[in-house]
Motif scaffolding. Structure first.
Motif, PDB file in Angstrom:
ATOM      1  N   PRO A  16       0.757  -1.272   0.027  1.00  0.00           N
ATOM      2  CA  PRO A  16      -0.043  -0.072   0.170  1.00  0.00           C
ATOM      3  C   PRO A  16       0.831   1.129   0.164  1.00  0.00           C
ATOM      4  O   PRO A  16       2.045   1.171   0.440  1.00  0.00           O
TER       5      PRO A  16
ATOM      6  N   HIS B 218      -5.101   4.506   2.721  1.00  0.00           N
ATOM      7  CA  HIS B 218      -4.753   3.532   1.879  1.00  0.00           C
ATOM      8  C   HIS B 218      -4.538   2.332   2.645  1.00  0.00           C
ATOM      9  O   HIS B 218      -4.694   1.026   1.870  1.00  0.00           O
TER      10      HIS B 218
ATOM     11  N   THR C 221      -6.202  -1.047   2.330  1.00  0.00           N
ATOM     12  CA  THR C 221      -5.501  -2.604   1.963  1.00  0.00           C
ATOM     13  C   THR C 221      -5.561  -3.819   2.812  1.00  0.00           C
ATOM     14  O   THR C 221      -5.708  -4.958   2.330  1.00  0.00           O
TER      15      THR C 221
ATOM     16  N   ASP D 222      -0.405  -0.373  -4.465  1.00  0.00           N
ATOM     17  CA  ASP D 222      -1.416   0.689  -4.596  1.00  0.00           C
ATOM     18  C   ASP D 222      -1.080   1.600  -5.953  1.00  0.00           C
ATOM     19  O   ASP D 222      -0.053   1.444  -6.532  1.00  0.00           O
TER      20      ASP D 222
ATOM     21  N   CYS E  93       2.149   3.324  -6.241  1.00  0.00           N
ATOM     22  CA  CYS E  93       3.469   2.396  -6.091  1.00  0.00           C
ATOM     23  C   CYS E  93       3.551   1.570  -7.507  1.00  0.00           C
ATOM     24  O   CYS E  93       4.106   0.337  -7.284  1.00  0.00           O
TER      25      CYS E  93
ATOM     26  N   THR F 262      -7.545   2.533  -4.686  1.00  0.00           N
ATOM     27  CA  THR F 262      -8.365   2.989  -3.354  1.00  0.00           C
ATOM     28  C   THR F 262      -9.554   3.962  -3.935  1.00  0.00           C
ATOM     29  O   THR F 262     -10.425   4.291  -2.978  1.00  0.00           O
TER      30      THR F 262
END
Length: 492
Positions: A12, A18, A22, A125, A128, A147
């Motif tokens: 995450p 976030h 997750t 995420d 990422c 998200t």
């Protein structure tokens, strides 16, 4: 295969919302199929207070005897990449990528442990995407857990198409104060509502780079549901250049939350117990939301003029010395409120500090929600059947507000174009002070518009059914699990 654990690596972004989302999708997956084992690699955020909130949250999960199919590894932090401004693009371009080597080491260590499960994939995420390269090194597919909502996901893909395929300059388009027709939105989207990160050349370049990587993942899970964002999801599915999209929501964290470790005054719930059903408006602006004294006084006057009962989570802005990005509670909120306000409203309202948002929204006395329009908050309001009045602040919240008010008719407007740099407490918002009259009007509409209330109540029922056996999100999660298991069996 029956006794073999299938390992997923979750990464995450280092933000409270976030990480909480997750953890909730991780719990959902392992509860559905005990063959799954999930390791969450936690990137410590650069700000000390964010780090302490996240650490407290993870510690609370351990105390609650978190399922043994979910574990956490706190990654080391690269001191050279530490930054003071969490809104700086260095956060995405330098800070998160600096953790790739630690992810690589952690996964290699896990893989070498005797009895470890076969890695079925990385679940990363949306911020990422640099971790896709690490997953490729281990020869495993990457999935994204998005998200935010499907309309915003569609916007991200569309601006890349606009730039790369149609040779349009989004910065120039925005400067012309116009609208753009984004396929994932029903109505044309005014450029003044666009995500703040794409409003500068440097920010747009960063986003475009990330979206190009996003097209290379195996699938994208979105925290939404088909019945809510039918148009957006169908537009994403129709575009064959976009990876398969799985609506898996609403994924909600209905216990604890970002106030992990904070106490809350039970007197507020006792007061709510004594109020008529759906009679109280709840004002809460997220973990980063706060206002200066001039705006606080206008909110107070708007509330008083509306005549509606209220619970107001009023927070003191951070000091601006960069030791903290989070607001705090006032010792005495009376110092920023109009003179006599607390006395005049003592029978009909409560001014409080931090609030357990989900627990307050769940109370049957609450009938309206003045919200900053973070996606998690909007999903919570729909889950509990409480209509929202929109007051977005930063990130993509203006776009969330536009979709809810204009496209879906599930919220009413206070302001759609309000914008504030919450990471810089001394920065001014972009639209000036929202007046008491505008606030009063928004509160009256959210509490008195029965058409919106009826639509929200109907969507509340759908949001719960979609997660049950036979529901669309339940089916999406099932397809994903099948895909994870297949990844391992095919590579055996």
């Amino acid at each position: 295969m029956a006794n073999t654990l299938v390992e997923l690596i979750f990464i995450p972004a280092p933000g409270v919302g976030h990480i909480m989302s997750t953890v909730e999708i991780a719990k959902l997956l392992v509860n559905r199929d005990q063959r799954l084992s999930i390791t969450v690699l936690v990137i410590k955020p650069p700000s000390v207070d964010s780090g302490s909130v996240i650490a407290a949250y993870i510690e609370s999960l351990a105390k609650d005897n978190m399922d043994n199919h979910i574990s956490f590894i706190q990654l080391p932090q690269d001191e050279t990449s530490l930054i003071h401004d969490p809104n700086d693009l260095i956060f995405f371009n330098v800070f998160i990528p600096s953790h790739c080597k630690y992810v690589r080491n952690a996964v290699a260590d896990m893989s070498s442990q005797p009895g470890s499960g076969r890695i079925a994939g990385f679940v990363i995420d949306m911020f990422c995407t640099c971790m896709i390269d690490v997953a490729n090194e281990f020869n495993v597919p990457t999935y994204v857990f998005f998200t935010s909502n499907a309309a915003f996901l569609g916007f991200k893909f569309y601006i890349q198409t606009l730039t790369d395929d149609m040779n349009k300059d989004l910065i120039e388009i925005q400067n012309s104060d116009t609208e753009i027709s984004v396929p994932s939105f029903v109505k044309p989207l005014p450029t003044k509502f666009l995500w703040d990160l794409v409003q500068t050349r440097q920010g747009l370049d960063c986003v475009l780079s990330s979206v190009r990587k996003l097209r290379k993942v195996k699938a994208i899970m979105v925290n939404t549901f088909l019945e809510l964002e039918t148009h957006a999801i169908e537009s994403l599915t129709a575009d064959i250049s976009i990876p398969p999209v799985y609506p898996v929501g609403p994924i909600l964290s209905l216990e604890g939350g970002s106030g992990a470790g904070k106490r809350f005054d039970d007197d507020i719930f006792r007061w709510l117990d004594s109020q008529p059903p759906s009679s109280v408006v709840f004002l809460c602006f997220g973990s980063l939301g706060s206002f200066d004294e001039v705006q606080v006084k206008e909110i107070a006057r708007g509330l008083e003029q509306s005549g509606h009962r209220f619970v107001w989570s009023l927070r003191r802005p951070p000091s601006g010395d960069q030791t903290s990005i989070f607001p705090s509670d006032y010792e005495d909120p009376g110092v920023v409120l109009p003179e006599g306000f607390l006395d005049r409203t003592s029978g009909i309202g409560k001014v409080i500090g931090w609030a357990p948002q989900a627990a307050v929204l769940a109370h049957n006395a609450v009938g309206g929600f003045v919200s900053h329009c973070g996606w998690n908050s909007l999903l919570e309001s729909l889950w509990f059947g409480v209509p929202s009045a929109t007051w977005p602040m930063y990130a993509e919240q203006q776009m969330n507000a536009f979709e809810m008010v204009v496209d879906l008719g599930l919220a009413v407007e206070i302001k759609l174009d309000y914008r504030k740099d919450v990471f810089n407490p001394k920065a001014h918002n972009t639209v000036g002070v929202v007046t008491a009259g505008v606030i009063e009007s928004g509160i009256r509409r959210v509490m008195e518009d029965n058409d919106v209330r009826t639509k929200v109540k109907e969507m509340s029922v759908k949001s719960r059914l979609t997660m049950m056996d036979g529901g669309s999100s339940y089916a999406s999660v099932g397809l994903l699990i099948k895909d994870f298991i297949t990844n391992v069996t095919c590579s055996s």
